[in-house]
Design a protein around this motif. Structure first.
Motif, mmCIF file in Angstrom:
data_model
loop_
_atom_site.group_PDB
_atom_site.id
_atom_site.type_symbol
_atom_site.label_atom_id
_atom_site.label_comp_id
_atom_site.label_asym_id
_atom_site.label_seq_id
_atom_site.Cartn_x
_atom_site.Cartn_y
_atom_site.Cartn_z
ATOM 1 N N VAL A 16 0.610 -0.737 -0.015
ATOM 2 C CA VAL A 16 0.170 0.117 0.102
ATOM 3 C C VAL A 16 0.864 1.431 -0.233
ATOM 4 C CG1 VAL A 16 -0.195 0.106 2.161
ATOM 5 C CG2 VAL A 16 -1.733 1.358 1.424
ATOM 6 N N ASP A 17 0.469 2.502 -0.840
ATOM 7 C CA ASP A 17 0.860 3.636 0.005
ATOM 8 C C ASP A 17 0.466 4.631 0.728
ATOM 9 O OD1 ASP A 17 3.191 3.399 -2.643
ATOM 10 O OD2 ASP A 17 1.542 2.735 -3.938
ATOM 11 N N ASP A 18 1.579 5.231 1.401
ATOM 12 C CA ASP A 18 0.624 6.377 1.793
ATOM 13 C C ASP A 18 1.519 6.575 2.098
ATOM 14 O OD1 ASP A 18 -0.696 7.559 3.690
ATOM 15 O OD2 ASP A 18 -1.966 6.006 4.862
ATOM 16 N N ASP A 19 2.016 7.917 1.806
ATOM 17 C CA ASP A 19 3.139 8.821 2.195
ATOM 18 C C ASP A 19 2.654 9.654 3.648
ATOM 19 O OD1 ASP A 19 1.883 10.573 0.885
ATOM 20 O OD2 ASP A 19 3.444 11.498 0.337
ATOM 21 N N LEU A 20 1.342 9.601 3.988
ATOM 22 C CA LEU A 20 1.044 10.449 5.610
ATOM 23 C C LEU A 20 0.696 9.578 6.398
ATOM 24 C CD1 LEU A 20 -1.485 13.176 3.443
ATOM 25 C CD2 LEU A 20 0.893 13.948 4.227
ATOM 26 N N ALA A 21 0.850 8.981 6.066
ATOM 27 C CA ALA A 21 0.415 8.002 7.157
ATOM 28 C C ALA A 21 1.577 8.725 8.550
ATOM 29 C CB ALA A 21 0.430 6.273 6.994
ATOM 30 N N ALA A 22 3.023 8.350 8.104
ATOM 31 C CA ALA A 22 3.781 7.929 9.659
ATOM 32 C C ALA A 22 3.802 9.671 10.441
ATOM 33 C CB ALA A 22 5.066 7.839 9.315
ATOM 34 N N SER A 23 3.406 10.605 9.643
ATOM 35 C CA SER A 23 3.475 12.219 10.312
ATOM 36 C C SER A 23 1.899 12.033 11.009
ATOM 37 C CB SER A 23 3.498 13.453 8.516
ATOM 38 O OG SER A 23 1.840 12.682 7.382
ATOM 39 N N PHE A 24 1.011 11.292 10.851
ATOM 40 C CA PHE A 24 -0.392 11.845 11.340
ATOM 41 C C PHE A 24 -0.200 10.884 12.680
ATOM 42 C CE2 PHE A 24 -4.221 13.236 8.718
ATOM 43 C CZ PHE A 24 -2.924 13.770 7.670
ATOM 44 N N LEU A 25 0.681 9.776 13.156
ATOM 45 C CA LEU A 25 1.031 9.211 14.088
ATOM 46 C C LEU A 25 1.478 10.223 15.130
ATOM 47 C CD1 LEU A 25 2.435 5.443 12.611
ATOM 48 C CD2 LEU A 25 -0.061 6.365 14.390
ATOM 49 N N PRO A 26 1.064 9.631 16.931
ATOM 50 C CA PRO A 26 1.681 10.876 17.885
ATOM 51 C C PRO A 26 3.200 10.612 17.541
ATOM 52 C CG PRO A 26 -0.086 9.038 18.489
ATOM 53 C CD PRO A 26 0.715 9.049 17.018
ATOM 54 N N VAL A 27 4.341 11.104 18.152
ATOM 55 C CA VAL A 27 5.128 11.006 17.961
ATOM 56 C C VAL A 27 6.766 10.358 18.959
ATOM 57 C CG1 VAL A 27 5.785 12.607 20.654
ATOM 58 C CG2 VAL A 27 7.398 12.582 18.669
ATOM 59 N N ARG A 63 -6.941 -4.482 2.029
ATOM 60 C CA ARG A 63 -7.801 -3.915 2.323
ATOM 61 C C ARG A 63 -8.027 -2.429 2.336
ATOM 62 N NH1 ARG A 63 -8.727 -3.333 8.867
ATOM 63 N NH2 ARG A 63 -8.383 -1.166 9.111
ATOM 64 N N LYS A 64 -6.312 -1.397 2.094
ATOM 65 C CA LYS A 64 -6.549 -0.440 2.089
ATOM 66 C C LYS A 64 -6.436 0.075 0.693
ATOM 67 C CE LYS A 64 -5.255 1.220 6.775
ATOM 68 N NZ LYS A 64 -6.275 1.845 6.734
ATOM 69 N N ARG A 65 -5.176 -1.129 -0.176
ATOM 70 C CA ARG A 65 -5.181 -0.725 -1.060
ATOM 71 C C ARG A 65 -6.001 -0.800 -2.492
ATOM 72 N NH1 ARG A 65 -0.567 -3.421 -4.175
ATOM 73 N NH2 ARG A 65 -1.040 -3.094 -6.000
ATOM 74 N N PHE A 66 -7.156 -2.181 -1.720
ATOM 75 C CA PHE A 66 -7.918 -1.885 -2.376
ATOM 76 C C PHE A 66 -9.731 -1.070 -2.618
ATOM 77 C CE2 PHE A 66 -12.763 -3.522 -2.183
ATOM 78 C CZ PHE A 66 -12.856 -4.593 -3.341
ATOM 79 N N ILE A 67 -9.685 -0.834 -1.603
ATOM 80 C CA ILE A 67 -10.539 0.695 -1.293
ATOM 81 C C ILE A 67 -9.762 1.952 -1.841
ATOM 82 C CG2 ILE A 67 -11.235 2.249 0.565
ATOM 83 C CD1 ILE A 67 -11.115 0.429 2.490
#
Length: 275
Positions: A16-27, A63-67
């Motif tokens: 899955v490709d999600d380059d924002l996922a890490a930045s949305f997490l707590p520190v 499932r994220k890729r599918f969506i």
């Protein structure tokens, strides 16, 4: 977090490709994800997840890729996207990079407040096309809450209901489907569910640790469905089953082309339906 770790895989091996996922997490979690740039630590994280439930890692990222693929399919034309139970999902903000398509993110007030703070930290504020809508699926009316934030019920809507149904009571699941029955013709719905056999404890698919965590200790997972009965359930509320994606689909479509030796869990399935 799994999406963020998966993004460290080389493009040809990434599920899955999600380059924002890490930045949305707590520190703290961002620091942990940063460590998984090292391949050995990524594999360690994957094995730790799969000890709780074999194949859960692959199922969640697939499932994220599918969506993402169904939502971005160029043959689809929608007026609005509604993400039900949005949590820290980044999909709305990835859409906003290249489109002014209205996206409504729906969740409990505490999660909406948290999401707003995260978006402010990461992006400096929410894009004009993204709307945060507080709703408790067990108590509140969904469509009036959406309409109060500018949603138009006569537009074709793509509803995403990912990783939510198991946390609702069976009555809450049906109540949400009842409200979605008012969606305009041409709308689509993607949702995920846990198999009823797992909820009942009659078939654990090797995921005893996950069962103890989600069903015995916390009882956070409340609802499940039977794959063979999903089409009939949807028909009750005016939806037509288009496809169901489970471990075999994820294996053949997403995992095998990467060359990775992974399997997806049979516990969770993903459904696409249309009006």
């Amino acid at each position: 977090m799994l999406s963020a770790i998966e993004h460290h895989e080389p493009p040809g091996r990434r599920l899955v490709d999600d380059d924002l996922a890490a930045s949305f997490l707590p520190v703290g979690l961002r620091l942990m994800v940063g460590l998984t740039r090292v391949g050995a630590l990524r594999r360690l994280a994957l094995r730790a997840t799969d000890r709780s439930g074999p194949g859960l890692w692959a199922s969640i990222v697939c499932r994220k890729r599918f969506i993402d693929e169904r939502l971005s399919d160029p043959i689809n034309e929608f007026d609005t996207v509604v993400v039900l139970g949005a949590g820290l999902d980044t999909r709305a903000y990835r859409i906003a990079r290249h489109s002014d398509l209205p996206v409504f993110e729906v969740d409990q007030q505490i999660n909406i407040d948290r999401k707003a703070a995260v978006v402010q930290r990461v992006l400096g504020g929410s894009p004009d096309s993204v709307h945060l809508v507080p709703v408790d699926f067990e108590r509140d009316e969904l469509l009036p809450a959406l309409e109060a934030h500018g949603y138009r019920a006569d537009g074709r809507t793509f509803f995403v209901w990912e990783g939510v149904t198991q946390y609702l009571s069976p009555e809450g699941v049906r109540a949400t489907l009842q409200q979605l029955s008012a969606a305009a013709p041409g709308s689509r719905l993607i949702f995920t569910y846990i198999r009823q056999y797992f909820i009942d404890g009659t078939q654990l698919y090797g995921a005893e640790a996950a069962y103890r965590r989600w069903r015995q200790r916390s009882q956070l997972w409340k609802s499940g469905l039977v794959p063979e009965e999903v089409g009939e359930l949807l028909a009750e509320y005016g939806w037509r089953l288009v496809e169901q994606a489970g471990p075999s689909y994820f294996r053949d479509t997403y995992i095998r082309p990467t060359g990775r030796m992974l399997s997806a869990s049979p516990i969770e399935w993903t459904v696409l339906a249309e009006r």
